[in-house]
Design a protein around this motif. Sequence first.
Motif, PDB file in Angstrom:
ATOM      1  N   LYS A  30      -7.252  -8.715  -3.703  1.00 41.06           N
ATOM      2  CA  LYS A  30      -6.578  -7.454  -3.381  1.00 41.06           C
ATOM      3  C   LYS A  30      -6.809  -6.418  -4.472  1.00 41.06           C
ATOM      4  N   ALA A  31      -6.734  -6.860  -5.721  1.00 46.40           N
ATOM      5  CA  ALA A  31      -6.947  -5.934  -6.834  1.00 46.40           C
ATOM      6  C   ALA A  31      -8.365  -5.356  -6.793  1.00 46.40           C
ATOM      7  N   ARG A  32      -9.326  -6.187  -6.457  1.00 43.52           N
ATOM      8  CA  ARG A  32     -10.710  -5.695  -6.376  1.00 43.52           C
ATOM      9  C   ARG A  32     -10.879  -4.717  -5.222  1.00 43.52           C
ATOM     10  N   LEU A  33     -10.225  -4.996  -4.087  1.00 45.43           N
ATOM     11  CA  LEU A  33     -10.326  -4.089  -2.945  1.00 45.43           C
ATOM     12  C   LEU A  33      -9.659  -2.749  -3.229  1.00 45.43           C
ATOM     13  N   ARG A  34      -8.597  -2.771  -4.038  1.00 48.52           N
ATOM     14  CA  ARG A  34      -7.954  -1.502  -4.396  1.00 48.52           C
ATOM     15  C   ARG A  34      -8.865  -0.638  -5.265  1.00 48.52           C
ATOM     16  N   GLU A  35      -9.868  -1.256  -5.872  1.00 44.27           N
ATOM     17  CA  GLU A  35     -10.824  -0.509  -6.693  1.00 44.27           C
ATOM     18  C   GLU A  35     -12.075  -0.109  -5.913  1.00 44.27           C
ATOM     19  N   TYR A  36     -12.151  -0.503  -4.659  1.00 40.01           N
ATOM     20  CA  TYR A  36     -13.368  -0.295  -3.868  1.00 40.01           C
ATOM     21  C   TYR A  36     -13.512   1.166  -3.452  1.00 40.01           C
ATOM     22  N   VAL A  37     -14.721   1.702  -3.599  1.00 38.39           N
ATOM     23  CA  VAL A  37     -15.062   3.045  -3.135  1.00 38.39           C
ATOM     24  C   VAL A  37     -16.130   2.899  -2.055  1.00 38.39           C
ATOM     25  N   PRO A  38     -15.877   3.383  -0.848  1.00 36.61           N
ATOM     26  CA  PRO A  38     -16.853   3.253   0.243  1.00 36.61           C
ATOM     27  C   PRO A  38     -18.164   3.964  -0.076  1.00 36.61           C
ATOM     28  N   PRO A  39     -19.248   3.610   0.612  1.00 34.23           N
ATOM     29  CA  PRO A  39     -20.563   4.198   0.320  1.00 34.23           C
ATOM     30  C   PRO A  39     -20.613   5.691   0.636  1.00 34.23           C
ATOM     31  N   GLY A  40     -21.436   6.381  -0.133  1.00 30.02           N
ATOM     32  CA  GLY A  40     -21.674   7.799   0.109  1.00 30.02           C
ATOM     33  C   GLY A  40     -20.815   8.742  -0.702  1.00 30.02           C
ATOM     34  N   TRP A  41     -19.759   8.216  -1.327  1.00 24.13           N
ATOM     35  CA  TRP A  41     -18.831   9.068  -2.067  1.00 24.13           C
ATOM     36  C   TRP A  41     -19.090   8.957  -3.567  1.00 24.13           C
ATOM     37  N   HIS A  42     -19.311  10.105  -4.205  1.00 20.53           N
ATOM     38  CA  HIS A  42     -19.586  10.139  -5.642  1.00 20.53           C
ATOM     39  C   HIS A  42     -18.329  10.394  -6.461  1.00 20.53           C
ATOM     40  N   SER A  43     -17.317  10.928  -5.814  1.00 18.06           N
ATOM     41  CA  SER A  43     -16.018  11.152  -6.453  1.00 18.06           C
ATOM     42  C   SER A  43     -14.960  10.719  -5.449  1.00 18.06           C
ATOM     43  N   TRP A  44     -13.969   9.984  -5.931  1.00 14.65           N
ATOM     44  CA  TRP A  44     -13.014   9.349  -5.013  1.00 14.65           C
ATOM     45  C   TRP A  44     -11.617   9.376  -5.594  1.00 14.65           C
TER      46      TRP A  44
END
Length: 535
Positions: A173-187
């Motif tokens: 869960k902690a890793r998924l909370r850090e996940y940024v979907p593809p295509g985004w350079h700023s999140w």
Amino acid sequence: MSRSRLAAIALAMVAALAFAALGLRDIGAASGPSTKGAHLASDRGEGKPAPAAQKRPNVVFILTDDLDKSLMPYMPNTTRLIRDQGADFTNFYVEQSSCCPSRASILSGDYAHNHGVIGNTWPEGGYDRWKQTKQDDDLAVWLSKAGYRNAMLGKYFNEYPYHPGSHLSETRKARLREYVPPGWHSWASPVQGNAYAQDHYKLNVDGHVDHDFHTDYLDSWLGQRALDLVDGSDGFDFADGGQFIYYASYSPHTPYAYPRSLAGTFTDARYPRTPDFDEADTSDKFGLARQRALLTHHDVRTIDRTFRDRIRSVQTLDETVAKLVQALADQHALDNTYIIFTSDNGYHMGNHRREIGKYTQFQNDVAVPFYIRGPGIEPGSTIADVAGNIDIAPTIAQIAGARTPEVDGLSLLPRLHGGPPLQRKYYLIGRALTPSNATSANGLEEPTDPNSEPDRSSELNDFTGVTNGRYKLVRYTHLPHEELYDLNKDPFELHNLLADDAASYAAMTPAGRRAVDTLRAALDQLVDCAGVTCQ
């Protein structure tokens, strides 16, 4: 010539004859076939080319949550600086008046039956469903491949970064909370807490999750982040062009949060008493709309109190619009930037006796504001062409010169630059989530979004429908009824022209019946269309 193309031509001929006989606007048929596969979005349609520029345009896309047209008089900066300095699409629709299906259409350019996100929660909807379907080939990915720098701020999808029923370890869960979907350079998107309340949340900012919960008003934080990006943070350079911001506010979604400083403001405001408010006679409607009692005094007081909260909820965003326009001007980037404002869906409060909510087929829920300003767009333009949320992704892709897969939507850019009317003549609306997704009162009616307040929830029917801007035909999925409204003569949908079902149809002139048949044929085509057959 293909069988589908012949069917489309036949449909067009029937539409022209039927509507000409009635003196109505032609429904039209789907446009001709295009080359399958990837292509340049700039090849879509014809019109005046964008003014020659050495720099690629920037795009700032502002998406509100549950905003309907009744709130626009209370957003003066948005109307003055975006609508009045650009174009207003007055017949702009969302196919599904629901958060996730609409956001998936915005980012994919597809109707819900093609992008596959048909609800707000797993497994039929929500973030994990989007992750399975179109996330890896969406607008952000297209723009990134075209060399754009993309920023996502705010609400992405319900249940991001994982749905509540996930059986995951705390480490996962902690890793998924850090996940940024593809295509985004700023999140920057909330991953814990209650972002809707906007005062207790943790953010994933560029893959790093806050250690402590924020207590500052979320829309203020997001607005400042957008201003910082325009000023050059996170590697953005609006003066050089080729930058994209997707700013998805949580306002004015329930619980209609607003800064404490706005308490006690707008005390005289009340929800518009349009003819559909507490509709006097609903005997022409079907489902629970026909059965509803008139609103009580308590209902009306609650609606007005809620309306004032919703007004307060959008004030910070409206102030941010003015600041963004000024920041772009300060960077000498305003004349090279398209700014778009819209909502994921509309909202009703007392219309047709429905207390407070969304999801219905009525205009309050499916017709939303859509304003756009930018290079080559004549200030003060009003465009009545039928358009909708599936057109947003191909429009932005064309602005960027990005390649796209074949999608259901059309680019609006040629029309904005003075080109001919859109080839599309009708737009699909509907309610995708089926009764099997939730316990319902009688197998036909569904409860609303579980995030809404249960004491004011409205149960509703599944439906599909089609509109050409003049007429709207609604077909209930699990009830043997249809509704037909003439939106020119009856903009508040008080008179269902098919109220007596077969008897109403039989009483029409032959030309009238042919017109209804054409609408029905258009709906039959759209409910399982794909790509060019949707256009």
